[in-house]
Design a protein around this motif. Structure first.
Motif, PDB file in Angstrom:
ATOM      1  N   LYS A 345      34.393  46.333   1.509  1.00  0.00           N
ATOM      2  CA  LYS A 345      34.548  47.928   0.914  1.00  0.00           C
ATOM      3  C   LYS A 345      35.588  48.759   1.549  1.00  0.00           C
ATOM      4  O   LYS A 345      36.262  49.535   1.010  1.00  0.00           O
ATOM      5  CB  LYS A 345      33.447  48.613   1.394  1.00  0.00           C
ATOM      6  CG  LYS A 345      33.092  49.817   0.924  1.00  0.00           C
ATOM      7  CD  LYS A 345      31.623  50.448   1.053  1.00  0.00           C
ATOM      8  CE  LYS A 345      31.289  51.906   0.491  1.00  0.00           C
ATOM      9  NZ  LYS A 345      30.055  52.377   0.856  1.00  0.00           N
ATOM     10  N   GLN A 347      38.468  47.305   3.068  1.00  0.00           N
ATOM     11  CA  GLN A 347      39.525  46.290   3.243  1.00  0.00           C
ATOM     12  C   GLN A 347      40.875  46.785   2.807  1.00  0.00           C
ATOM     13  O   GLN A 347      41.978  46.613   3.213  1.00  0.00           O
ATOM     14  CB  GLN A 347      38.972  44.760   2.652  1.00  0.00           C
ATOM     15  CG  GLN A 347      40.359  43.627   2.901  1.00  0.00           C
ATOM     16  CD  GLN A 347      40.125  43.407   4.409  1.00  0.00           C
ATOM     17  OE1 GLN A 347      39.208  43.526   5.137  1.00  0.00           O
ATOM     18  NE2 GLN A 347      41.459  43.072   5.152  1.00  0.00           N
ATOM     19  N   HIS A 348      40.842  47.307   1.453  1.00  0.00           N
ATOM     20  CA  HIS A 348      42.056  47.868   1.099  1.00  0.00           C
ATOM     21  C   HIS A 348      42.544  49.059   1.790  1.00  0.00           C
ATOM     22  O   HIS A 348      43.787  49.086   1.720  1.00  0.00           O
ATOM     23  CB  HIS A 348      41.751  48.250  -0.493  1.00  0.00           C
ATOM     24  CG  HIS A 348      40.974  49.258  -0.673  1.00  0.00           C
ATOM     25  ND1 HIS A 348      39.410  49.137  -0.615  1.00  0.00           N
ATOM     26  CD2 HIS A 348      41.172  50.625  -1.209  1.00  0.00           C
ATOM     27  CE1 HIS A 348      39.003  50.356  -0.971  1.00  0.00           C
ATOM     28  NE2 HIS A 348      39.797  51.320  -1.276  1.00  0.00           N
ATOM     29  N   THR A 369      38.108  36.632   2.571  1.00  0.00           N
ATOM     30  CA  THR A 369      38.342  38.172   3.157  1.00  0.00           C
ATOM     31  C   THR A 369      36.520  38.349   3.382  1.00  0.00           C
ATOM     32  O   THR A 369      35.543  38.238   3.017  1.00  0.00           O
ATOM     33  CB  THR A 369      38.467  39.129   1.797  1.00  0.00           C
ATOM     34  OG1 THR A 369      39.649  38.714   1.412  1.00  0.00           O
ATOM     35  CG2 THR A 369      38.500  40.410   2.406  1.00  0.00           C
ATOM     36  N   SER A 372      33.378  39.149   1.437  1.00  0.00           N
ATOM     37  CA  SER A 372      33.533  38.915  -0.082  1.00  0.00           C
ATOM     38  C   SER A 372      32.688  37.798  -0.341  1.00  0.00           C
ATOM     39  O   SER A 372      32.586  37.324  -1.511  1.00  0.00           O
ATOM     40  CB  SER A 372      34.765  38.594  -0.057  1.00  0.00           C
ATOM     41  OG  SER A 372      35.356  37.377   0.360  1.00  0.00           O
ATOM     42  N   LYS A 514      44.431  45.527  -9.542  1.00  0.00           N
ATOM     43  CA  LYS A 514      44.247  45.358  -8.302  1.00  0.00           C
ATOM     44  C   LYS A 514      42.956  46.491  -7.772  1.00  0.00           C
ATOM     45  O   LYS A 514      42.074  46.399  -7.414  1.00  0.00           O
ATOM     46  CB  LYS A 514      45.442  45.398  -7.176  1.00  0.00           C
ATOM     47  CG  LYS A 514      44.913  45.024  -5.915  1.00  0.00           C
ATOM     48  CD  LYS A 514      46.144  45.236  -4.942  1.00  0.00           C
ATOM     49  CE  LYS A 514      45.790  44.575  -3.541  1.00  0.00           C
ATOM     50  NZ  LYS A 514      44.608  45.165  -2.932  1.00  0.00           N
ATOM     51  N   SER A 515      43.228  47.583  -8.421  1.00  0.00           N
ATOM     52  CA  SER A 515      42.254  48.800  -8.143  1.00  0.00           C
ATOM     53  C   SER A 515      41.081  48.558  -8.957  1.00  0.00           C
ATOM     54  O   SER A 515      39.746  48.748  -8.412  1.00  0.00           O
ATOM     55  CB  SER A 515      42.704  50.127  -8.894  1.00  0.00           C
ATOM     56  OG  SER A 515      42.856  49.909 -10.320  1.00  0.00           O
ATOM     57  N   ARG A 517      39.850  45.265  -9.477  1.00  0.00           N
ATOM     58  CA  ARG A 517      39.111  44.339  -8.439  1.00  0.00           C
ATOM     59  C   ARG A 517      38.328  44.832  -7.197  1.00  0.00           C
ATOM     60  O   ARG A 517      37.408  44.471  -7.015  1.00  0.00           O
ATOM     61  CB  ARG A 517      40.131  43.305  -8.128  1.00  0.00           C
ATOM     62  CG  ARG A 517      40.793  42.388  -9.174  1.00  0.00           C
ATOM     63  CD  ARG A 517      41.330  41.143  -8.648  1.00  0.00           C
ATOM     64  NE  ARG A 517      42.213  41.507  -7.624  1.00  0.00           N
ATOM     65  CZ  ARG A 517      43.557  41.555  -7.994  1.00  0.00           C
ATOM     66  NH1 ARG A 517      44.024  41.562  -9.023  1.00  0.00           N
ATOM     67  NH2 ARG A 517      44.431  41.672  -7.038  1.00  0.00           N
ATOM     68  N   ASP A 518      39.111  45.766  -6.525  1.00  0.00           N
ATOM     69  CA  ASP A 518      38.662  46.468  -5.319  1.00  0.00           C
ATOM     70  C   ASP A 518      37.166  47.322  -5.962  1.00  0.00           C
ATOM     71  O   ASP A 518      36.463  47.382  -5.207  1.00  0.00           O
ATOM     72  CB  ASP A 518      39.694  47.618  -4.886  1.00  0.00           C
ATOM     73  CG  ASP A 518      40.802  46.739  -4.423  1.00  0.00           C
ATOM     74  OD1 ASP A 518      40.650  45.667  -3.954  1.00  0.00           O
ATOM     75  OD2 ASP A 518      41.857  47.377  -4.164  1.00  0.00           O
ATOM     76  N   GLY A 521      34.453  45.028  -5.969  1.00  0.00           N
ATOM     77  CA  GLY A 521      34.433  44.092  -4.945  1.00  0.00           C
ATOM     78  C   GLY A 521      34.686  42.736  -4.986  1.00  0.00           C
ATOM     79  O   GLY A 521      34.073  41.785  -4.461  1.00  0.00           O
ATOM     80  N   SER A 523      37.256  39.722  -4.504  1.00  0.00           N
ATOM     81  CA  SER A 523      38.420  39.519  -3.831  1.00  0.00           C
ATOM     82  C   SER A 523      39.016  37.961  -4.179  1.00  0.00           C
ATOM     83  O   SER A 523      37.942  37.177  -4.715  1.00  0.00           O
ATOM     84  CB  SER A 523      38.000  39.194  -2.029  1.00  0.00           C
ATOM     85  OG  SER A 523      39.251  38.709  -1.561  1.00  0.00           O
TER      86      SER A 523
END
Length: 886
Positions: A345, A347-348, A369, A372, A514-515, A517-518, A521, A523
């Motif tokens: 949560k 990690q980014h 990660t 994940s 990428k946003s 994917r974040d 959740g 990875s």
């Protein structure tokens, strides 16, 4: 290192050497420890795969074997050494439509995944040479070394041999502690995965028993006319209903217990009242910003505090429970990967301030990660029908038939939300757009007066539905049906299942952003990414990475910022005041320029102009602003989230009425985040994109709600991405390997230039491979396998001598066959097409397939043929099967 398909087959025939080689088990004692090949994969065809299918699987698996061996040599899971920079291998696999490409990809990827899952667990238990020597001597490395290590020592007579063999005690203690942590990580992951499979097998047994009962019941009924798939669906819905009743009852009991305990808890937060407004608003106040120094390794930020995370969704934030149910712990990513906690949560956020994330990611099974879950196959396609087709191919495999693979499909609220009050409009019951549904969903969750019947505050319902989703391979329609049957939100349940899933099928937007994917959740680290129809990827990346900053967004951000500074100016540190002033200056200059609409040199009114980012700054007279420092400040301080929370806390923003105009901006998205996104685009290099300044003409300010381009009636700055390779780079830096599959990939150089343009060496290599590929029309599969790039192309399963391509411009009566939209519905065209089909049928001994441009035209044509008798004449010669629209 390169090898052909023939060399790869020869290499597989050689006997593997027993022992540990870079963490991969190569023992030939059992079939489980052999690397999978096309000859060992259980293919669902009785006669085995076609030659082109076997060649495709071999090219893919040979490449993955090279990547795995190199990866394990660079990153030892026990010692913890890391590579300098990771770049995922690119596999360009071209296989024509109709050659069984999807089934081949499914079989090869699943065989690799099952092999790697076993190796991930075994690699952590295989002792290295240092561990063996350490065990022999206790706390010292043995002085007995082999001749190879002795010869590697430097020839220095002043230093004795024992000096090179001696290991400091603190290093020995550190290695022993790491070994202990590794063992704990392995045991935690093995236990969690075993418990997960045990519960899933229990669900599968219930489904099997229920299907037997339903089968007997329908067989006994004389009026039953139900198919196998309908029987499977009804059994799943029946079981999930029963499970949800138990889950909700447990949630109510547990929730009451938790509430009774929390009522007397010392640290419980007080509810909001007007008397403690200042105390409640303090959570939106910015923390002190100390320095612009780019070296952030020594900076400390508390990302676990509530002050720094206002972007959490209701599910993760307001709905976060103080307890964790047993079923929720089964699909917890930290348990499944062995890390023991859910770090994904944050990690980014950690990566933004700490460029060395290897220490964070060290203790996980398979090197994924932390938080994940397990290693995954991520399959992406453009449409949901293509995603459903891939899930269908998985069901045909050995693992799909045995329900030995956990598959989850991700989709939007429009496909998965079961609350009709949210998805359907009140007038006519038509489906709302994705944006409007998302807006209403978040409104209901944050409202104190309304609630969604499909979302509960307990920690049982959503995880229980997630477990039932993972029990059998499911596509989007299956997940939506389970959610509707269980009266639980399948949208959030599908995202809860990601960490425990082995295969995740997603649309392009979720994978490429990428946003996104974040947010869900997902990875990609150590995962195999498969992109189907990948010739569409460059255009998808351009669309995703382009952004627009309108005059209304600038005004909204300015209003938010002004009110915020008025409220907190006395509490803000000097550095915060400085950067807020620079942001305000950027907004003021941008808004002023869009309103004036005049070129600063000529003063002439203009409509559209394309400029570089540097030219735009000079035009706005902001060339002395450091956008990199401003962007870094926005990212670290979380200003967009602070403004969003502060604004929504105001009384004027509590209305839940949804703006349905085409230019509406969600109140769940901070206006400052739009500005932040635009600044991020501006800080890219000039070769990557351009900025288009669009200003409407006089009298063109009215919004045309029926126009697709109505958003352009508002003055705006629009950033267009020209080089998609810069956005594709973040996927390549994270994934284990990437498969670019499709039926029309060649020339490979074009795809390589678009997606790998920043890697000149790889583009050059692709060009060389393209030139070496034969242009013959035979069915011989051709592949070139190397560490960084693999190319594969093959012919069709149908021999070339069996193919005849002919273009007909006229029919039997000499009438022109013109199928343009304006003439394809004419009586003469429809009649001539029917006569042509009849003539062809007379020459074709067996079946034939007719493709038409749309379902509507197919229905129109059939009705025309029925009215003229052509349909009856065709039925006299052939049976007709029409493809249903659903």
């Amino acid at each position: 290192m390169e090898m052909s398909a023939r060399d790869g087959r020869k290499l597989r025939q050689e006997t593997a050497v027993e022992g540990r080689k870079g963490g991969i088990i190569t023992s030939t004692s059992t079939d489980e420890h052999k690397y999978p090949t096309s000859s060992t994969i259980p293919f669902p065809f009785a006669s085995g795969p076609y030659a082109c299918q076997a060649a495709l699987m071999d090219a893919m698996l040979d490449t993955l074997k090279l990547v795995d061996e190199n990866d394990e040599c660079d990153h030892d899971p026990v010692v913890g050494t890391t590579r300098k920079e990771h770049k995922a291998n690119i596999m360009m696999l071209e296989s024509p439509t109709g050659t069984g490409k999807s089934l081949s990809l499914a079989c090869a990827s699943l065989a690799w995944l099952k092999y790697r899952e076993q190796c991930d667990l075994n690699a952590l238990t295989q002792p290295s040479k240092e561990d063996k020597l350490l065990a022999d001597t206790g706390n010292k490395i043995s002085t007995k070394v082999d001749s190879s290590s002795a010869s590697a020592r430097p020839n220095n007579k002043n230093k004795p041999d024992w000096l090179y063999d001696w290991t400091p005690p603190d290093q020995v203690a550190k290695e022993q502690e790491k070994k202990r942590q590794t063992k704990a990580c392995l045991e935690r992951a093995a236990s969690a995965r075993g418990a997960l499979e045990k519960d899933l097998n229990s669900i599968r047994k219930q489904l099997k028993h229920q299907r037997l009962l339903d089968g007997y019941a329908y067989a006994a009924s004389s009026s039953s006319n139900i198919g196998k798939q309908e029987l499977i669906r009804k059994a799943r819905e029946h079981i999930v209903k029963k499970a949800m009743i138990d889950a909700r009852s447990k949630g109510r009991i547990k929730g009451c217990s938790i509430r009774r305990k929390s009522d007397v808890s010392v640290g419980k937060k007080r509810p909001r009242t007007t008397n403690n407004e200042d105390e409640d608003d303090s959570m939106y106040c910015l923390s002190a910003y100390h320095s612009d120094d780019e070296n952030t390794n020594n900076k400390k930020f508390d990302y676990n505090s509530s002050d720094d995370d206002d972007t959490k969704s209701v599910k993760d934030g307001e709905g976060k429970q103080r307890f964790k149910s047993k079923v929720a712990s089964l699909i917890n990513g930290g348990n499944l990967d062995g890390s023991g906690e859910n770090k994904l949560k944050y990690q980014h956020q950690v990566n933004k301030i700490n460029s060395r994330s290897d220490d964070v990611d060290a203790m996980t099974v398979g090197g994924v990660t932390p938080g994940s879950g397990i290693r995954k196959i991520v399959y992406a396609a453009r449409t949901h029908s293509q995603l459903s087709q891939f899930v269908g191919e998985i069901k045909r495999t050995k693992w799909g038939k045995a329900n030995d693979v956990r598959v989850i499909a991700l989709g939007g609220r429009r496909l998965l939300c079961g609350n009709r009050e949210v998805t359907e409009s009140r007038s006519g019951g038509r489906k709302r757009s994705e944006a409007i549904i998302t807006e209403k969903c978040l409104d209901i969750q944050k409202s104190s007066k309304l609630s969604c019947p499909l979302l509960t505050k307990d920690d049982y319902a959503i995880p229980t539905l997630s477990m039932h989703m993972l029990a059998e391979p499911s596509d989007i329609e299956d997940l939506a049906g389970l959610g509707e049957a269980s009266k639980t939100c399948s949208y959030y349940a599908s995202r809860e299942s990601i960490k425990a899933a082995e295969v995740v099928v997603v649309p392009y937007n979720t994978l490429l952003s990428k946003s996104a994917r974040d947010a869900v959740g997902l990875s990609l680290k150590k995962s195999l990414v498969i992109i189907d129809e990948s010739h569409n990827i460059p255009e998808a990346l351009r669309s995703l990475s382009s952004c627009t900053m309108t005059a209304s967004a600038i005004d909204g951000a300015m209003i938010q910022l002004t009110n915020y500074v008025k409220k907190y100016s006395s509490r803000l540190a000097g550095r915060n005041i400085f950067y807020l002033g620079q942001i305000r200056r950027f907004l003021t200059s941008s808004a002023k320029y869009l309103r004036s609409g005049r070129n600063r040199n000529s003063g002439v009114k203009m409509n559209k102009e394309m400029v570089t980012a540097t030219d735009l700054l000079f035009t706005l007279k902001l060339d002395n602003l450091n956008l990199f420092n401003i962007l870094r400040y926005l990212e670290r301080s979380g200003l967009s989230q602070k403004l969003h929370g502060f604004t929504n806390a105001s009384a004027e923003y509590k209305s839940i009425e949804v703006d349905t105009s085409p230019n509406f901006v969600s109140k769940h998205i901070s206006q400052m985040s739009v500005v932040e996104t635009f600044l991020r685009c501006l800080t890219s290099s000039q070769q990557e994109g351009r900025v288009i300044i669009e200003i409407p003409e006089e009298g063109a300010n009215k919004v045309d709600t029926g126009s697709r381009d109505s958003v352009q009636s508002i003055a705006n700055f629009r950033y267009l991405l020209l080089d998609p390779s810069t956005e594709f780079k973040n996927i390549r830096q994270e994934a284990h390997a990437i498969v670019l599959a499709g039926g029309t990939l060649r020339p490979f150089t074009h795809i390589a230039t678009e997606l790998l343009g920043s890697d000149k060496e790889l583009v050059k290599k692709t060009n060389e491979v393209e030139k070496s590929i034969s242009c013959s029309n035979d069915n011989t599969a051709q592949s070139a396998i190397s560490m960084l790039l693999t190319t594969f192309t093959c012919g069709h399963v149908v021999p070339a001598q069996n193919v005849l391509m002919t273009c007909l411009s006229k029919g039997p009566s000499g009438v022109k066959l013109d199928f343009r939209h304006s003439s394809r519905c004419l009586d003469s065209t429809c009649r001539e097409l029917g006569e042509t089909v009849i003539k062809v049928i007379e020459e074709i001994p067996h079946g034939m397939v007719i493709f038409l441009p749309s379902y509507s035209y197919e229905a129109f044509l059939i009705n025309k043929w029925k009215s003229t008798g052509i349909f009856k004449r065709i039925l006299e010669k052939k049976k007709i099967f029409r493809e249903p629209k659903s």
